[in-house]
Design a protein around this motif. Structure first.
Motif, short mmCIF file in Angstrom:
data_model
loop_
_atom_site.label_atom_id
_atom_site.label_comp_id
_atom_site.label_asym_id
_atom_site.label_seq_id
_atom_site.Cartn_x
_atom_site.Cartn_y
_atom_site.Cartn_z
N PRO A 4 35.71 2.95 17.34
CA PRO A 4 36.29 1.62 17.56
C PRO A 4 35.40 0.79 18.48
N LEU A 6 35.89 -1.70 20.44
CA LEU A 6 36.32 -2.05 21.79
C LEU A 6 36.51 -0.83 22.70
N SER A 7 36.13 0.37 22.20
CA SER A 7 36.26 1.56 23.05
C SER A 7 35.00 1.77 23.89
N SER A 32 41.58 -4.37 26.98
CA SER A 32 41.28 -3.32 26.00
C SER A 32 39.93 -2.62 26.26
N MET A 248 41.15 -7.67 17.07
CA MET A 248 40.86 -6.41 17.75
C MET A 248 41.08 -5.22 16.82
N ASP A 252 38.31 -2.57 15.86
CA ASP A 252 38.53 -1.16 16.16
C ASP A 252 38.47 -0.30 14.91
N LYS A 253 38.94 -0.83 13.79
CA LYS A 253 38.82 -0.06 12.55
C LYS A 253 37.33 0.08 12.18
N ASN A 254 36.61 -1.00 12.43
CA ASN A 254 35.14 -0.99 12.32
C ASN A 254 34.64 -0.56 10.94
#
Ligand SMILES: NC(=O)c1ccc[n+]([C@@H]2O[C@H](COP(=O)([O-])OP(=O)(O)OC[C@H]3O[C@@H](n4cnc5c(N)ncnc54)[C@H](OP(=O)(O)O)[C@@H]3O)[C@@H](O)[C@H]2O)c1
Length: 268
Positions: A4, A6-7, A32, A248, A252-254
Motif C-alpha cells: 500500500p 500510504l504505508s 494515514s 487513499m 493503498d490497493k496500488n
C-alpha cells in the motif's frame, strides 16, 4: 503484490492545501502516513496553510511545513528552490524517506466561456499558466529533486487531481476541459519516460467546494449550470473526505495502471 502506497514513510507535497479537496487530502494523509513522514503544503494563502499545518502537528510523529506558492507565477525562481526551501525548513533530507509523493491538486475554473468567446489571449495565457505550465514546472522540479538513478533508485508517486472534464466535453468549460485533458496526458508521458514512478489521474467527483459554487453561479451553458444547481439543492455532492478516502483506497490497493484515469465512482 505491491505494498500500500500510504504505508511507506513519505515526503508528500500537496498543492492547494488551504481549502476544499486539497485541505482534506493533507489532513487525511497526515492521519494515514507512518511516523516520520513529512507533508509539504503549498498555496498562495500562507495564513490558511499554517492553520492546516497546526492541525497536522497535533498528531505525533508527522511533520508538516507550508510555503507560499503561486502556481501561476512566471518567475522561474518560484519553482527553482521551492522544494529545497521546504525540505530545509523541515530539516529533512530526501534519503530519510522511502518514497516521495506529489499531489497536483491546485486548480481554477474561471474564465468560463464558450469556445467561440475565448479570444482574450491574456486571460487564456494566465489560465494555462496556473493550471498547466505551473503544474508542469513543479512536477519537473519534484522529479529533479527526488531523482532516481540505477545506483540510487527512488520511488516517486504523482497524483493529478483530474476531472470528468478531462475525458468528456463540458459546454462552456473549454479551458478547464483542455487543461485537465493535458494534465492527464502529462502523467501518461511521464509514466512512459521515467523508471520508479507511479502516476495516477484521479477524478474526485462533484465536491461541495468554492470551485463548485463558482460553477453553479457562473457556468454559461444553462443545462450544465442547472445540473450544478440541482446537485447542490439535492445534496448529492460528494463530501471531500469521502473522495479523499477513495483516493487513499486506490493508492493503498496500488493496482492502478500507470497514467490511468480513475474516477471516484469507478469500482476498484
Ligand atoms: N469541486 C469539484 O467539484 C471538483 C470536481 C472535479 C475536480 N476538481 C478538482 O479538484 C481540485 C481541487 O478543487 P476544489 O474544488 O477543492 O477547489 P477550491 O476549493 O477552489 O480550492 C482550490 C485550491 O487551489 C489553490 N489555488 C488556486 N489558485 C492557485 C494558484 N495560482 N497557486 C497555488 N494554489 C492555487 C487554492 O489555494 P489559495 O487560494 O490559497 O492559493 C485552493 O487551496 C482542482 O484541481 C479541481 O479542478 C474539483
Amino acid at each position: 503484490m505491491a505494498a500500500p502506497i500510504l504505508s511507506k514513510k513519505s515526503v508528500c507535497i500537496v498543492t492547494g492545501a488551504t481549502r476544499g479537496l486539497g485541505r482534506s487530502i493533507a489532513l487525511s494523509f497526515s492521519k494515514s502516513l507512518p511516523s516520520g513522514s513529512l507533508l509539504i503544503l503549498l498555496s498562495r494563502n500562507i495564513g490558511l496553510l499554517n492553520e492546516v499545518v497546526s492541525s497536522i502537528h497535533q498528531r505525533d510523529g508527522i511533520r508538516a511545513v507550508a510555503a507560499a506558492y503561486d502556481q501561476g507565477s512566471r518567475d522561474e525562481n518560484t519553482f527553482d528552490s521551492l522544494i529545497s526551501h521546504c525540505m530545509g525548513k523541515a530539516e529533512a533530507l530526501p534519503d530519510e524517506f522511502e518514497q516521495s509523493i506529489l499531489i497536483n491538486n491546485a486548480g481554477t475554473l474561471e474564465p468560463i466561456d464558450f469556445m467561440r468567446d475565448l479570444d482574450n489571449t491574456a486571460e487564456m495565457s494566465n489560465y494555462f499558466q496556473i493550471n498547466l505550465v505551473g503544474c508542469l514546472a513543479l512536477t519537473a522540479k519534484f522529479l529533479q529533486f527526488f531523482k532516481s538513478s540505477v545506483t540510487s533508485p527512488r520511488i516517486r508517486i504523482i497524483v493529478n487531481i483530474s476531472s470528468l472534464a478531462a475525458i468528456s466535453p463540458m459546454n462552456s468549460w473549454g479551458l478547464y476541459c483542455m487543461a485537465k485533458a493535458a494534465r492527464d496526458m502529462m502523467l501518461k508521458v511521464l509514466a512512459s519516460e521515467e523508471e520508479n514512478i507511479r502516476t495516477l489521474n484521479y477524478a474526485p467527483g462533484p465536491l461541495p467546494t468554492d470551485m463548485l459554487t463558482t460553477a453553479s453561479e457562473k457556468t454559461k451553458d444553462l443545462d450544465l449550470k442547472k445540473w450544478f444547481e440541482e446537485q447542490i439543492a439535492q445534496k448529492t455532492l460528494v463530501d471531500c473526505d469521502d473522495s479523499t478516502r477513495k483516493l487513499m483506497a486506490i493508492l493503498d490497493k496500488n493496482t492502478f495502471e500507470n497514467g490511468s484515469h480513475v474516477d471516484y465512482y469507478d469500482e476498484i
